[in-house]
Structure formats: C-alpha cells, structure tokens
Design a protein around this motif. Sequence first.
Motif, short mmCIF file in Angstrom:
data_model
loop_
_atom_site.label_atom_id
_atom_site.label_comp_id
_atom_site.label_asym_id
_atom_site.label_seq_id
_atom_site.Cartn_x
_atom_site.Cartn_y
_atom_site.Cartn_z
N ALA A 18 60.93 65.46 -45.41
CA ALA A 18 62.08 65.15 -46.26
C ALA A 18 63.15 64.37 -45.51
CB ALA A 18 62.67 66.44 -46.82
N HIS A 19 63.23 64.54 -44.19
CA HIS A 19 64.35 63.97 -43.45
C HIS A 19 63.98 62.84 -42.51
CE1 HIS A 19 66.11 67.80 -44.84
NE2 HIS A 19 67.21 67.09 -44.86
N HIS A 20 62.70 62.50 -42.44
CA HIS A 20 62.31 61.32 -41.67
C HIS A 20 62.07 60.15 -42.62
CE1 HIS A 20 61.65 64.06 -38.29
NE2 HIS A 20 61.57 62.99 -37.51
N VAL A 21 62.53 58.99 -42.24
CA VAL A 21 62.42 57.81 -43.10
C VAL A 21 62.21 56.56 -42.24
CG1 VAL A 21 64.94 57.58 -43.12
CG2 VAL A 21 63.61 56.45 -44.88
N ARG A 22 61.39 55.64 -42.76
CA ARG A 22 61.26 54.32 -42.12
C ARG A 22 62.20 53.36 -42.85
NH1 ARG A 22 56.19 53.66 -42.38
NH2 ARG A 22 55.59 53.86 -40.20
N VAL A 23 63.13 52.78 -42.09
CA VAL A 23 64.16 51.92 -42.66
C VAL A 23 63.94 50.49 -42.14
CG1 VAL A 23 66.64 51.57 -42.95
CG2 VAL A 23 65.75 53.88 -42.61
N THR A 24 63.83 49.55 -43.06
CA THR A 24 63.58 48.15 -42.70
C THR A 24 64.64 47.25 -43.32
OG1 THR A 24 61.20 48.57 -42.63
CG2 THR A 24 61.91 46.27 -42.76
N GLY A 25 65.16 46.31 -42.51
CA GLY A 25 66.19 45.41 -43.01
C GLY A 25 66.47 44.30 -42.03
N SER A 41 64.63 44.34 -38.36
CA SER A 41 64.59 45.58 -37.58
C SER A 41 63.95 46.67 -38.42
CB SER A 41 66.01 46.02 -37.19
OG SER A 41 66.58 45.12 -36.26
N THR A 42 63.19 47.51 -37.75
CA THR A 42 62.58 48.67 -38.40
C THR A 42 62.91 49.90 -37.56
OG1 THR A 42 60.77 47.37 -39.33
CG2 THR A 42 60.44 49.75 -39.17
N PHE A 43 63.48 50.88 -38.21
CA PHE A 43 63.86 52.13 -37.54
C PHE A 43 63.14 53.29 -38.20
CE2 PHE A 43 67.52 49.28 -37.25
CZ PHE A 43 67.87 49.36 -35.91
N ILE A 44 62.71 54.23 -37.37
CA ILE A 44 62.29 55.53 -37.88
C ILE A 44 63.40 56.50 -37.54
CG2 ILE A 44 60.65 57.43 -37.65
CD1 ILE A 44 58.47 55.37 -37.32
N VAL A 45 63.97 57.09 -38.57
CA VAL A 45 65.19 57.88 -38.42
C VAL A 45 64.94 59.30 -38.92
CG1 VAL A 45 67.64 58.06 -38.99
CG2 VAL A 45 66.55 55.80 -38.81
N ARG A 46 65.45 60.25 -38.15
CA ARG A 46 65.51 61.63 -38.65
C ARG A 46 66.87 61.77 -39.33
NH1 ARG A 46 63.77 67.06 -35.23
NH2 ARG A 46 63.57 68.43 -37.05
N VAL A 98 67.95 58.19 -34.39
CA VAL A 98 66.96 57.12 -34.35
C VAL A 98 65.82 57.55 -33.43
CG1 VAL A 98 66.49 54.73 -33.72
CG2 VAL A 98 68.67 55.33 -34.82
N VAL A 99 64.67 57.78 -34.02
CA VAL A 99 63.51 58.25 -33.26
C VAL A 99 62.81 57.09 -32.57
CG1 VAL A 99 61.29 59.43 -33.41
CG2 VAL A 99 63.22 60.20 -34.83
N HIS A 100 62.65 55.99 -33.30
CA HIS A 100 61.94 54.83 -32.75
C HIS A 100 62.44 53.57 -33.45
CE1 HIS A 100 58.67 52.89 -30.59
NE2 HIS A 100 58.29 52.29 -31.70
N ALA A 101 62.48 52.46 -32.72
CA ALA A 101 62.97 51.20 -33.30
C ALA A 101 62.13 50.04 -32.81
CB ALA A 101 64.44 50.98 -32.93
N ALA A 146 55.72 58.51 -33.85
CA ALA A 146 57.03 57.95 -33.49
C ALA A 146 57.68 58.76 -32.38
CB ALA A 146 57.93 57.92 -34.73
N HIS A 147 57.66 60.07 -32.49
CA HIS A 147 58.26 60.91 -31.46
C HIS A 147 57.49 60.80 -30.14
CE1 HIS A 147 61.45 63.20 -33.54
NE2 HIS A 147 60.74 62.96 -34.61
N LEU A 148 56.16 60.69 -30.21
CA LEU A 148 55.38 60.56 -28.99
C LEU A 148 55.64 59.22 -28.31
CD1 LEU A 148 51.92 62.07 -30.03
CD2 LEU A 148 53.60 63.06 -28.46
N ARG A 149 55.75 58.15 -29.08
CA ARG A 149 56.04 56.83 -28.48
C ARG A 149 57.37 56.85 -27.75
NH1 ARG A 149 54.26 54.70 -33.75
NH2 ARG A 149 52.13 53.91 -33.54
#
Length: 218
Positions: free
Chosen positions: A146-153, A175-180, A165-168, A207-210
């Motif tokens: 529910a709280h992780h999202v891939r954001v692209t813009g 830019s693409t971010f994976i955000v908690r 920000v977990v990974h960018a 994402a967290h492992l990277r």
Amino acid sequence: MPSAPRPELQDKALYRSFTVADMLAFGRHTNRVWDQRRALGWLERFTVPLDRRCDRLSGGRQAQVALAVALGACPSLLLLDEPLANLDPVARRAVTGELLAEVAETGMTVMLSTHVVAELDCVSDHLLLLSHGRTLLDSNVDDLLAHHVRVTGPRADRPPVEGQVVHATHTARQSTFIVRALLGPATAMDAPGWSGHPLATEDIVLAHLRTSIAETGQ
C-alpha cells in the motif's frame, strides 16, 4: 541403521534406502504426534508412489515426501527453507495452494525462506528481508504494497511524494523513484507530469536490495 542421506538429499532429511512408506513409518515412530492420514493425503495429491525408494524419486517428489513427513507431525509452526526449489512452475503453484489450504484448515503458521522472491506474491502476510545480517524490511505485506510506489516524471532530484526514497534512476529527461510513501500511491497523481504505479512484492524487495548493495558494496 539406515544408510546416511546423500549430500543432495541432506537438506530434505530423506534416507536413500527408505521407500516413501518407510519414511512415513520413520516419521510416525519419531514424533509424539502423528497424523498418518494427513501425510498420506499430501502424497496422494501429488501422486507420489509409496513403494518407491527415495533415491529413485525426482527432486520434486523428494520435496513432496519431505513435506508429507513434516505435515504428518502436525506442527503448529512449519519452517521451510527453499521448499519449492526443485519444483517446476506448475508444481510450485500447486504446492503453494495446498500449503495455504493446510494453513486455513489447521491454523498452522508457515515461515518460508526463499531466494525466489516471486514465490512470495499472494502467499505471505509478513515479510522479513535480510541482507548480510541487516534487516531491511520487517513489515506486514499489505502495508508494504500500500505504501510503496513507482513514481515517474520529468528529471528531478526528488519525487513529488512525501516519504523514503528507496531507489532512484535518471535519464537526461526523466526520473523514476521507488518511494515508501507516507500515504498511498495515489498521491503521486496529484503532481502535473508525474505518474504513480503500484508495485509487486518482488519489485519492493529488489529495490531495497539494490540500495543495500549500493550502500555497502555487498
């Protein structure tokens, strides 16, 4: 005395000179609680012959025998280490479904350790992610989804979403971010030019492992 298990059978605790029926008898005599019908029922579901020696079984059927012995002991907590490793994709889905049925029927708790992250989708309700002795995630799976999202813009240093920000990743224009995120994935839709997409469990884990590998070099 039974002959010692071969190295490839060691992790399944199967004796190569035992038939499948012998393994069930071994389980019955070494456990205070034993449900023969439950063990036999598991083997019948996957058409494992009782008169076949363990060393004459395929890797997938060996795994079924080990599971039958474990379930026959009626555990309240079942610990499984890579239980689906020797199974093909169809068998993996079948075994997963039957394990979930066992959980629903008996109230048993299953703790599953796996490197195949895709196995966790639609199966687990709590995820503990470890990397080199560090705890990266320890949370309810529904909350993580529910709280992780891939954001692209457009190219940016930060996403238009409040949270960790977990990974960018970045290109010249995007830019693409994976955000908690503190709120849900829908928050990403409020910013012009940005889109938000939900993630599968595997995406979150990777994402967290990277990020952990980038930070520690391991």
